[in-house]
Design a protein around this motif. Structure first.
Motif, PDB file in Angstrom:
ATOM      1  N   GLU A 154      -1.793  10.609  -7.463  1.00  0.00           N
ATOM      2  CA  GLU A 154      -2.435  11.839  -6.989  1.00  0.00           C
ATOM      3  C   GLU A 154      -3.576  11.524  -6.020  1.00  0.00           C
ATOM      4  O   GLU A 154      -4.345  10.593  -6.239  1.00  0.00           O
ATOM      5  CB  GLU A 154      -2.987  12.629  -8.179  1.00  0.00           C
ATOM      6  N   VAL A 155      -3.671  12.341  -4.979  1.00  0.00           N
ATOM      7  CA  VAL A 155      -4.735  12.232  -3.981  1.00  0.00           C
ATOM      8  C   VAL A 155      -5.659  13.423  -4.150  1.00  0.00           C
ATOM      9  O   VAL A 155      -5.199  14.551  -4.331  1.00  0.00           O
ATOM     10  CB  VAL A 155      -4.146  12.231  -2.551  1.00  0.00           C
ATOM     11  N   LYS A 156      -6.975  13.171  -4.111  1.00  0.00           N
ATOM     12  CA  LYS A 156      -7.967  14.239  -4.200  1.00  0.00           C
ATOM     13  C   LYS A 156      -8.846  14.197  -2.955  1.00  0.00           C
ATOM     14  O   LYS A 156      -8.926  13.170  -2.284  1.00  0.00           O
ATOM     15  CB  LYS A 156      -8.832  14.044  -5.456  1.00  0.00           C
ATOM     16  N   ILE A 157      -9.514  15.307  -2.680  1.00  0.00           N
ATOM     17  CA  ILE A 157     -10.435  15.353  -1.544  1.00  0.00           C
ATOM     18  C   ILE A 157     -11.554  14.353  -1.805  1.00  0.00           C
ATOM     19  O   ILE A 157     -12.101  14.280  -2.896  1.00  0.00           O
ATOM     20  CB  ILE A 157     -10.988  16.785  -1.363  1.00  0.00           C
ATOM     21  N   GLY A 158     -11.864  13.558  -0.786  1.00  0.00           N
ATOM     22  CA  GLY A 158     -12.896  12.539  -0.903  1.00  0.00           C
ATOM     23  C   GLY A 158     -12.350  11.144  -1.156  1.00  0.00           C
ATOM     24  O   GLY A 158     -13.083  10.165  -1.046  1.00  0.00           O
ATOM     25  N   ASP A 159     -11.067  11.028  -1.502  1.00  0.00           N
ATOM     26  CA  ASP A 159     -10.460   9.709  -1.717  1.00  0.00           C
ATOM     27  C   ASP A 159     -10.360   8.949  -0.398  1.00  0.00           C
ATOM     28  O   ASP A 159     -10.212   9.545   0.669  1.00  0.00           O
ATOM     29  CB  ASP A 159      -9.054   9.846  -2.306  1.00  0.00           C
ATOM     30  N   VAL A 160     -10.458   7.619  -0.490  1.00  0.00           N
ATOM     31  CA  VAL A 160     -10.289   6.757   0.672  1.00  0.00           C
ATOM     32  C   VAL A 160      -8.943   6.052   0.529  1.00  0.00           C
ATOM     33  O   VAL A 160      -8.690   5.376  -0.455  1.00  0.00           O
ATOM     34  CB  VAL A 160     -11.436   5.726   0.778  1.00  0.00           C
ATOM     35  N   ILE A 161      -8.074   6.253   1.518  1.00  0.00           N
ATOM     36  CA  ILE A 161      -6.733   5.672   1.510  1.00  0.00           C
ATOM     37  C   ILE A 161      -6.693   4.558   2.548  1.00  0.00           C
ATOM     38  O   ILE A 161      -7.127   4.745   3.685  1.00  0.00           O
ATOM     39  CB  ILE A 161      -5.655   6.725   1.838  1.00  0.00           C
ATOM     40  N   GLU A 162      -6.177   3.399   2.133  1.00  0.00           N
ATOM     41  CA  GLU A 162      -6.004   2.262   3.019  1.00  0.00           C
ATOM     42  C   GLU A 162      -4.514   1.974   3.141  1.00  0.00           C
ATOM     43  O   GLU A 162      -3.827   1.840   2.136  1.00  0.00           O
ATOM     44  CB  GLU A 162      -6.691   1.034   2.429  1.00  0.00           C
ATOM     45  N   ILE A 163      -4.009   1.867   4.367  1.00  0.00           N
ATOM     46  CA  ILE A 163      -2.594   1.620   4.601  1.00  0.00           C
ATOM     47  C   ILE A 163      -2.464   0.392   5.492  1.00  0.00           C
ATOM     48  O   ILE A 163      -3.124   0.309   6.530  1.00  0.00           O
ATOM     49  CB  ILE A 163      -1.911   2.815   5.293  1.00  0.00           C
ATOM     50  N   GLN A 164      -1.611  -0.542   5.083  1.00  0.00           N
ATOM     51  CA  GLN A 164      -1.374  -1.745   5.876  1.00  0.00           C
ATOM     52  C   GLN A 164      -0.093  -1.579   6.677  1.00  0.00           C
ATOM     53  O   GLN A 164       0.977  -1.379   6.113  1.00  0.00           O
ATOM     54  CB  GLN A 164      -1.265  -2.967   4.976  1.00  0.00           C
ATOM     55  N   PHE A 165      -0.225  -1.630   8.003  1.00  0.00           N
ATOM     56  CA  PHE A 165       0.903  -1.596   8.926  1.00  0.00           C
ATOM     57  C   PHE A 165       0.985  -2.978   9.564  1.00  0.00           C
ATOM     58  O   PHE A 165       0.288  -3.247  10.537  1.00  0.00           O
ATOM     59  CB  PHE A 165       0.709  -0.547  10.023  1.00  0.00           C
ATOM     60  N   GLY A 166       1.792  -3.874   9.028  1.00  0.00           N
ATOM     61  CA  GLY A 166       1.870  -5.235   9.559  1.00  0.00           C
ATOM     62  C   GLY A 166       0.529  -5.928   9.396  1.00  0.00           C
ATOM     63  O   GLY A 166       0.033  -6.079   8.285  1.00  0.00           O
ATOM     64  N   ASN A 167      -0.075  -6.346  10.513  1.00  0.00           N
ATOM     65  CA  ASN A 167      -1.388  -7.000  10.461  1.00  0.00           C
ATOM     66  C   ASN A 167      -2.538  -6.011  10.539  1.00  0.00           C
ATOM     67  O   ASN A 167      -3.692  -6.380  10.343  1.00  0.00           O
ATOM     68  CB  ASN A 167      -1.521  -8.015  11.604  1.00  0.00           C
ATOM     69  N   ASN A 168      -2.253  -4.761  10.867  1.00  0.00           N
ATOM     70  CA  ASN A 168      -3.290  -3.738  11.013  1.00  0.00           C
ATOM     71  C   ASN A 168      -3.502  -2.988   9.702  1.00  0.00           C
ATOM     72  O   ASN A 168      -2.560  -2.732   8.968  1.00  0.00           O
ATOM     73  CB  ASN A 168      -2.915  -2.733  12.100  1.00  0.00           C
ATOM     74  N   THR A 169      -4.747  -2.608   9.452  1.00  0.00           N
ATOM     75  CA  THR A 169      -5.077  -1.798   8.286  1.00  0.00           C
ATOM     76  C   THR A 169      -5.739  -0.518   8.762  1.00  0.00           C
ATOM     77  O   THR A 169      -6.685  -0.559   9.543  1.00  0.00           O
ATOM     78  CB  THR A 169      -6.029  -2.555   7.344  1.00  0.00           C
ATOM     79  N   THR A 170      -5.222   0.619   8.300  1.00  0.00           N
ATOM     80  CA  THR A 170      -5.787   1.920   8.630  1.00  0.00           C
ATOM     81  C   THR A 170      -6.507   2.455   7.404  1.00  0.00           C
ATOM     82  O   THR A 170      -5.953   2.460   6.313  1.00  0.00           O
ATOM     83  CB  THR A 170      -4.670   2.899   9.047  1.00  0.00           C
ATOM     84  N   LYS A 171      -7.750   2.892   7.594  1.00  0.00           N
ATOM     85  CA  LYS A 171      -8.550   3.400   6.488  1.00  0.00           C
ATOM     86  C   LYS A 171      -8.953   4.837   6.816  1.00  0.00           C
ATOM     87  O   LYS A 171      -9.525   5.091   7.879  1.00  0.00           O
ATOM     88  CB  LYS A 171      -9.791   2.520   6.322  1.00  0.00           C
TER      89      LYS A 171
END
Length: 79
Positions: A40-57
């Motif tokens: 579950e995702v709530k407002i205020g959560d920080v999501i980090e996603i790894q796309f290959g060598n890049n990380t999106t936060k």
């Protein structure tokens, strides 16, 4: 809202199946913890996603079941 659905609705990842696969592969973290697609995702959560060598936060600002392309960027903030 499930994290895989949030990633799709906010248009961070184009398809829910791809978001689901990224979660199952351990490339998605919420608040520093690796999560599965059903987390579950709530407002205020920080999501980090790894796309290959890049990380999106990103920080979750809003949760909507569906949205227009123009409004999707208002659902999160890049960090």
């Amino acid at each position: 809202m499930r994290v895989d659905k949030f990633l799709k609705v906010s248009r961070i990842i184009k398809r829910r199946t791809i978001a689901n696969e990224a979660c199952d592969a351990g490339r998605v973290m919420i608040n520093g913890k690796v999560v599965k697609a059903g987390a579950e995702v709530k407002i205020g959560d920080v999501i980090e996603i790894q796309f290959g060598n890049n990380t999106t936060k990103i920080e979750v600002l809003d949760l909507k079941e569906s949205t227009k392309k123009e409004d999707a960027v208002n659902m999160y903030k890049s960090l």
